[in-house]
Design an enzyme around this catalytic site. Structure first.
Site, PDB file in Angstrom:
ATOM      1  N   ASP A  42       0.839  -1.206   0.000  1.00 21.64           N
ATOM      2  CA  ASP A  42       0.000   0.000   0.000  1.00 21.64           C
ATOM      3  C   ASP A  42       0.877   1.262   0.000  1.00 21.64           C
ATOM      4  O   ASP A  42       0.372   2.378  -0.136  1.00 21.64           O
ATOM      5  CB  ASP A  42      -0.994   0.000   1.172  1.00 21.64           C
ATOM      6  CG  ASP A  42      -0.314  -0.070   2.520  1.00 21.64           C
ATOM      7  OD1 ASP A  42       0.926  -0.204   2.576  1.00 21.64           O
ATOM      8  OD2 ASP A  42      -1.031   0.024   3.541  1.00 21.64           O
ATOM      9  N   SER A  43       2.207   1.066   0.089  1.00 19.72           N
ATOM     10  CA  SER A  43       3.137   2.183  -0.105  1.00 19.72           C
ATOM     11  C   SER A  43       2.953   2.795  -1.488  1.00 19.72           C
ATOM     12  O   SER A  43       3.451   3.885  -1.755  1.00 19.72           O
ATOM     13  CB  SER A  43       4.583   1.715   0.090  1.00 19.72           C
ATOM     14  OG  SER A  43       4.837   0.559  -0.682  1.00 19.72           O
ATOM     15  N   ASP A  81      -1.259  -6.050  -0.565  1.00 18.34           N
ATOM     16  CA  ASP A  81      -1.638  -5.442   0.722  1.00 18.34           C
ATOM     17  C   ASP A  81      -3.141  -5.191   0.794  1.00 18.34           C
ATOM     18  O   ASP A  81      -3.742  -4.725  -0.188  1.00 18.34           O
ATOM     19  CB  ASP A  81      -0.935  -4.082   0.869  1.00 18.34           C
ATOM     20  CG  ASP A  81       0.227  -4.134   1.842  1.00 18.34           C
ATOM     21  OD1 ASP A  81       0.309  -5.085   2.648  1.00 18.34           O
ATOM     22  OD2 ASP A  81       1.057  -3.202   1.799  1.00 18.34           O
ATOM     23  N   LYS A 110      -1.576  -9.271   2.599  1.00 21.70           N
ATOM     24  CA  LYS A 110      -0.833  -8.840   3.797  1.00 21.70           C
ATOM     25  C   LYS A 110      -1.682  -7.834   4.554  1.00 21.70           C
ATOM     26  O   LYS A 110      -2.374  -7.014   3.945  1.00 21.70           O
ATOM     27  CB  LYS A 110       0.515  -8.224   3.418  1.00 21.70           C
ATOM     28  CG  LYS A 110       1.311  -7.730   4.644  1.00 21.70           C
ATOM     29  CD  LYS A 110       2.763  -7.416   4.312  1.00 21.70           C
ATOM     30  CE  LYS A 110       2.987  -6.055   3.699  1.00 21.70           C
ATOM     31  NZ  LYS A 110       2.520  -4.913   4.506  1.00 21.70           N
ATOM     32  N   GLU A 112      -1.751  -5.411   8.502  1.00 28.24           N
ATOM     33  CA  GLU A 112      -0.895  -4.883   9.572  1.00 28.24           C
ATOM     34  C   GLU A 112      -1.498  -5.117  10.956  1.00 28.24           C
ATOM     35  O   GLU A 112      -2.692  -4.877  11.164  1.00 28.24           O
ATOM     36  CB  GLU A 112      -0.677  -3.378   9.354  1.00 28.24           C
ATOM     37  CG  GLU A 112       0.083  -3.087   8.072  1.00 28.24           C
ATOM     38  CD  GLU A 112       0.399  -1.604   7.887  1.00 28.24           C
ATOM     39  OE1 GLU A 112       0.141  -0.789   8.808  1.00 28.24           O
ATOM     40  OE2 GLU A 112       0.907  -1.267   6.803  1.00 28.24           O
ATOM     41  N   GLU A 179       8.977  -4.520  10.508  1.00 29.66           N
ATOM     42  CA  GLU A 179       9.446  -3.234   9.972  1.00 29.66           C
ATOM     43  C   GLU A 179       9.989  -2.363  11.105  1.00 29.66           C
ATOM     44  O   GLU A 179       9.291  -2.099  12.100  1.00 29.66           O
ATOM     45  CB  GLU A 179       8.295  -2.514   9.250  1.00 29.66           C
ATOM     46  CG  GLU A 179       8.723  -1.169   8.670  1.00 29.66           C
ATOM     47  CD  GLU A 179       7.756  -0.591   7.642  1.00 29.66           C
ATOM     48  OE1 GLU A 179       6.796  -1.280   7.256  1.00 29.66           O
ATOM     49  OE2 GLU A 179       7.989   0.557   7.231  1.00 29.66           O
TER      50      GLU A 179
END
Ligand code: KIV
Length: 262
Positions: A42-43, A81, A110, A112, A179
């Protein structure tokens, strides 16, 4: 490459390489490299769309970019993501996002954090969708964390991240991104877990590493965190090529006879 290959790599002490990818052109190039795994992170909200954080990534963006990457890199394991808040709603809304990302071609999703995600992860895994976890600096919680900072510095925070890592493994995650955490914590988690850890700013002891493609190619000139190694002077090299093209055009040196039709 499948999630089983990643597990085998961990068992055999072989490192895993992952890199973010958001578009067809880079995916095609990466498809013919040794890189193990591509992450449609999602970056992309920041890197491809110019937003200041990842919070602006939408499911529509993720689906579009995932489909492009999968088309370009059919031989790679592609992880997509789940964007901010897309998996914090009703189970059917959450699963609709998982369905869209997997139907775009990602083999895994993925997400978080662990708090509040465990039942959803179990449901995804029971439904046949591999899930990659993500702990430490979780950019979707940037406002809760108060900035892009190393996480797990004190003993209490370390213990919490360690416990969350175990919970994610127990819930069925096939792998875990760590991270911006201290190397000793990443080492401890990597030794304890059976699933592979993939680090970014988490030291050398993780089972694998991930970097943002544009960062490691030196295309993002203002971004130089301690953990980043730049493998190419991308911004400077690209600027040189663009300026050379401009120069050739304005001086009548492009196109030449060979580049023209008779
Ligand atoms: O979105 C992303 O690029 C990521 C990586 C930094 C792990 O989550």
């Amino acid at each position: 490459m499948t999630i089983l290959d990643l597990h085998e790599k961990k068992q055999n002490g072989k490192k895993i390489s992952m890199i973010t990818c958001y578009d067809y052109t880079f995916a095609q190039i990466l498809n013919s490299t040794d890189i193990d795994c591509l992450l449609v992170g999602d970056s992309l909200a920041m890197v491809m769309h110019g937003y200041p954080t990842t919070l602006n990534a939408s499911i529509e963006m993720m689906v579009l970019h995932t489909a492009a990457v999968v088309k370009g890199a059919p031989q790679k394991l592609v992880v997509g993501d789940l964007p901010f808040l897309s998996y914090r709603k009703s189970l059917s809304e959450n699963m609709s996002c998982v369905e869209q990302i997997t139907k775009a071609g990602a083999q895994a999703v993925k997400l978080e954090g662990a708090l509040g995600n465990i039942d959803f992860i179990k449901h995804c895994v029971d439904s046949g969708v591999p899930v990659m976890g993500h702990l430490g600096l979780t950019p979707q919680s940037i406002h809760q964390l108060g900035g892009f900072k190393v996480q797990g510095r004190d003993e209490k925070a370390k213990k919490l991240i360690f416990e969350h890592a175990l919970q994610l493994q127990d819930a069925g995650c096939f792998s875990l991104v760590l991270e911006c955490v201290p190397s000793d914590l990443a080492k401890q988690i990597t030794q304890e877990l059976n699933i592979p850890t993939i680090g970014i700013g988490a030291g050398v002891d993780c089972d694998g590493q991930v970097l943002v493609l544009q960062d490691m190619l030196g295309m993002n000139q203002g971004f130089s965190p301690k953990f980043l190694r730049k493998y190419f002077n991308g911004a400077e090299e690209l600027k040189k090529a663009f300026n050379q093209y401009h120069h050739d055009v304005v001086n009548g040196q492009f196109p030449n006879q060979k580049e023209s039709y008779s």
